[in-house]
Each structure stands twice: as C-alpha cells, then as structure tokens.
Design an enzyme around this catalytic site. Sequence first.
Site, mmCIF file in Angstrom:
data_model
loop_
_atom_site.group_PDB
_atom_site.id
_atom_site.type_symbol
_atom_site.label_atom_id
_atom_site.label_comp_id
_atom_site.label_asym_id
_atom_site.label_seq_id
_atom_site.Cartn_x
_atom_site.Cartn_y
_atom_site.Cartn_z
ATOM 1 N N GLU A 76 0.822 -1.220 0.000
ATOM 2 C CA GLU A 76 0.000 0.000 0.000
ATOM 3 C C GLU A 76 0.851 1.263 0.000
ATOM 4 O O GLU A 76 0.522 2.242 -0.673
ATOM 5 C CB GLU A 76 -0.904 -0.014 1.229
ATOM 6 N N ASP A 77 1.961 1.268 0.759
ATOM 7 C CA ASP A 77 2.704 2.513 0.985
ATOM 8 C C ASP A 77 4.026 2.608 0.238
ATOM 9 O O ASP A 77 4.678 3.654 0.290
ATOM 10 C CB ASP A 77 2.992 2.668 2.489
#
Length: 722
Positions: A76-77
């Site tokens: 996600e990051d």
Amino acid sequence: MLRQYELIEKVCSYDPTADEALLNRAYVYAMRMHGSQKRASGDPYFAHPIEVAGILTDYRLDTATIVTALLHDVIEDCPVTPQDIEELFGAEISELVQGVTKLSKLELSSELTRQAENLRKFILAISKDVRVLMVKLADRLHNMRTLEYIPSPAKRERIARETLDIYAPLARSIGCHRICSELEELAFEHLNPVARDAIGRRLEALRFEQGGAVSLVSQEIAARLEDAGVPARVFGREKHPYSIWRKLQRKSIGFSQLSDIYAFRVIVDTEDDCYRALGVIHRAWPSVPERFKDFISTPKRNNYRSLHTTVVGPKGMRIEMQIRTEAMDRVAEEGVAAHWRYKDQSYGFDAEAQAAAGGRDPLVNLRHLVQVLEHGGDAEELMEHAKLEMFLDQVFVFTPKGRLVSLPRGAMPLDFAYAVHTDVGDTCIGVKINGELKPMRTQLSNGDVVEVIRGPKPVVPPDWRSLTVTGRARSAIRRHIRQTEKEEFTRLGRATVDQTFERAGKSRRDVSLRPAIERFAVSGEDELFEAVGRGRVTPSQLLDIAFPGLNSAEREAAAALRRIEDGKGARLYVRGSGLTPGVSLHFAECCSPVPGDRIVGILQHDGSGLAVHTIDCERLAEFEDQEELWRDLQWTPEAERNTVARARLTATIKNAPGVLGQACTIIGEAGGNIVNLRMHHRQQHFFDVDFDIDVRDAKHLTNIAAALRANPSVETVERAKG
C-alpha cells in the site's frame, strides 16, 4: 520498538522450528522499503510494522504470520507489488499480505459502497485463513494506541467508530477477548471521553470503598475450595468502563444498580474440578436464581467455555463468579490464537486439540458472515447485516430431533428457520415452540424446542424483516423480496408516471424516455419505472426531462396529484403488509415510536385506520387475543436516514445546585435537542424531570439515556411511554 534479534528470540521461544533467515530478511526489507517515511507521531514508519509483529508474538503466531505483519503495509505505501512479495517471500505470505491490504484500503474510503465491497472481500479472505484477521487486529490495535497523534478530530473519530463497529466485534467473534477489550476501551476514550471519565471516577470511588473487601472475598473463596480438596487460583477483576457503559445502555439501569462491577475468576486444573468447585460454592453461599450459565457443555459460538454463577457471598455481597480451567481461560482471552502450537515437528494451528477439548469450530462466526454475503444486496444492507452477526449475544434452542442451534439473544422463529436452512426459512408459515403454536414475533428462550411449520412454496412477506434479528435471516428475506417485488414496483411506477403525465395533459406514448434512462443510469424503461415505484425517482422528474417546456399550469396540475398521493406523511416513514390503499396511518401517543424501534400496527375497531406502536408498548396486551388486528411494520430507509423524532426521558435527579444544568449539558453534548422539560415529584433529596428531546433514532435516544446514567447525580433514567 523491538530490535531485530529481540523479535527473532521471541518467536523462537515458542516455535523452535521458526525460519530465522526468513524473519531476518523480512525485518530488513520492511525497514528498507519504508525508508524515511514518518508516522503522525514523528516516529519512523517502520516502527509500526515491527510493533505489530511484536503484538502477534504475544499470541504465539507462526513465522508466516509474523513475516506478514512486518510486510503488511509495503504494497500500500511503497513501490512494491504482490509479485515482488511472492518472489522474495513465497506465495503463502504474498496471499496473506494481499488479504490484509484489502482491508487497509477500506479505511481510506469514505464511500459506503466501496467500504462494503472491501469488507466483503476481506471477510472472504479471513474465512479461508484467519491469520489475515489476526494481523489486521494487531495493526489496528497499535494504530489505536497512537491515535492521539492524528491531528484531525474528525479522522480520529472516524477511525475510533470504525474500530468499535467492525474490528472489536470481529475480534470478539473469534474469541480474542483481550484484543477486543482493549480496542473497545481505546475507541470509547476517543468517542465519548465525558462518559468514560464519569465512569472512571465512579470506579475509583468504588475501589476506595470496596478494594479491601475484594481481597478478603478472594481469600474466603480459595479457603473454601482448599478445604474441599479442589486446588484453585482465585482472583477478582474489575469490569472495564466500556463494558459498564454497554450495560447501562442495554439494561436501562443506573450505575448503583450494577451487581457485577467486580467479578471473581476461579481457575482449576480439570473440567471435573469446574463442577466440583461449583458445588462447593453453591453449598457455601446461596445462589441467585436464574444467574447460572453452563458454557462448558454448550460453548459460545466463539468457543468460549466457562461456568458462570452469582451467589450472595460473605458479608451479603452479591458475587459473580467464572469457573474454568487454565486452557479455557487462555481460549477465553486469546480465542482462536490459543490453538497455535508445536506438533508433529511443525508449528501451526491445531484444530484437533481444540476439538478434543470439547470446543467447536472457532471460525463458525466468520462462516456465518460468508453466508450473509452470499445473499447479495446493497452496501447499506451488507454493513447492517455484518454488524448484526458480530454484535449479538446468544441463546440455545433445539430442533425436534435434538440438534442444538445457537442463535443471538432476542432471536425469533424465523431466525431459527433460516439458521436451519435457507429453504426452511423461505417456506416457513408458522411455528410450534415446546409443542404449542406461537406467534412469529415470539422471542426464543434457552432450552426451547422449535418446530417450523412449512408451506408448499416460498412465500416471504416484506414485513417479516421486523420478525428477525440475525443478519443471515434478514439478508435471506431481502434477497427473496428482491426477486419477487421487482415486477410489483415496476407496475406501480409505470401507473404513477402515466397518471402524472395525464394530469399534466401529456401522454407517455408521445415522447421517448431515453433521456431519462441515460440521466438516471438505468438499463431500460422497466428499471426506470421500478426506480419510480421505489421512490428513488419522482414522476415529476421524468415529466421535466420528457417535457422541458411545461408551463406553470401544467406543472401545478402534476404537482397537485403528487401532493394527494404523498400527503399522508406517515407513509413516507413506515411500510408493511397493513398499509393497503385507503387505510390511514398514525403514530400511537401511548408509546411515541421513533425510527429504530421495533414497531407493529394495530387495526383500530373504530375504523380510524392503523395505529403504529412499539413492540413493547403496554397497550398491546389489550389486543393479545385478537391476532387479526396485528400488522407487521418496519421503518423505511427515509425514516432511518433523514428524520428527527421526539421522545421523552424521565430522570430522577439529586436535588442539588447545578445538577439540572449538568443533565442538560450532557443531553446537548450527546446531540439531543431539548424542546421541553417539566419537573415533578420534587422531594427533599430527589426530584423527577421529564425531558422532551428531538433525536435521530432509538439508538441515539439510548445513548443519551446512558450518558445521563453515567453521571453520579442522576439516580435513574427511563424512556417515558405515554
């Protein structure tokens, strides 16, 4: 933050087969990928996944789960793909990381439809592998521990609400009481700090008053058991503030009336010792009637096992006790996480040991949620039914052949029918409880034998939704209704449009509805008419699109018809089988229903129409033997979303300066609008006051009442009826 070697030492302390190289590689990879990223607290971001992994080592999770915790945010990051994770760490860990990532995306979405879709995917993922849920719960737990660093109050409130609505119930559903309890307390602290502080002050005063007595009672219980030859460990525990708050809401009682703020846990060696200890305690002190529960022979759905009893103990104290073995205690605190162990030269989930201990499938609650998902429905329904399945307590009933069926407390015969099988629920036309015919609105009690009377074909009236409490039953009923009512709404919508057009001097056959079909993004005329029949599109909107050049006289003529059709305001907010054309509708003043109350209609003898009552209205007793007058009703989505209703709370308050002002402040802070108040029965020390309050729904009213009860100057709070 755990250092690399400390994390590996913790894992190896309970799993000698742990892959140290894999753990080292994941630790370094997480630090490198998150790099210079910072959290809201200013700490390096990589400290978060490491802390999440550390939480999971306390629950002795396997190596793959610990690695997943370290990597759960990299997709996600960071510029990392699932393929990258699979190449570096294997397919198993890649699937687990993707499962956690799906729910992380849920948190970033404020749109209900996207949130529900992500929840749908996540529930399917955790039903296949519960480790996904364990990682996400640990992730949320660490985020909640550091929530105060988020600068936006609105975001803090959203995260805390989501924790209370989704994550804490999920933790409870798999028996992880320790995680559930901490999540609830942290969320409560942010969502209702005033109530939490009030309860905290009451608990502090109680500790000062009764702290010594708790120690003496523990010693007395232990001594009695030792004299009887039952080795046991006895200790007292204090109820958490959020648990007290929930009980104040659920029981509608004051703080001083709670009898289980302090409870005592008796830990023994074997299951036989549990029953021996129970006998010793019941012989020593009188038991309180109807306060004994045997969750050993009939475990809860989340596999919780224990004996519960309440006795009038030393010095007349009312004492609640839980009696269990060490193994039961661990399962009660850790739930499904208690079943990871070293076996047959490998480390993993040991379902056989759990079954041998007399427990049930610990993932049964998650499978119930999957069944809810299978019935489809829109986002609002999914979120409603998922929360229903996760929140409700249980009651045990039996089929005529002796099969035990576990249902939520408050369940009715339709809930039982759908728990047996969807086809049984769809064809249910009546019920026998303990051999006697009973109304479908009858609440089931522990030990009831329930026999479903079935018809030849599925017939599910729309109003049956008010006769269920389980998400599974409600979603099945709605699925069936969707399949059967589309044609009816299409026909109703077509007739309404034709009448509106005719009133304006126009004909639907003179114009194409293609612009309206495109405008409202429907597939064709039938779906457009269905939208009109359901109230999603108004006939006047179609009229304006089809004939944009209407003059004022034509518009007024069409509007006049709409006012006639929609003039009975109650019909905008209530629906059900009793609302046939020509029957007027009004809300009964004796109970003043508000959205969220379970409601029923009573056909009036004087021909004045249908009176809407709450299901617990005392006046309903007058009609108990006249079932032909009863109509099952429910609130419309419009009522549940966009209305304000008036209700009355009657409070008994200490007669002291400033107390009434405190009560008014509490109501205002809880979002209630006081429109009138009246004091009566004024005495030297107490007085009663009626608060007429505008509230959004029944839950809002319950929250206001609970907030008042948490104030030490408020003795009792009851909802006034009539």
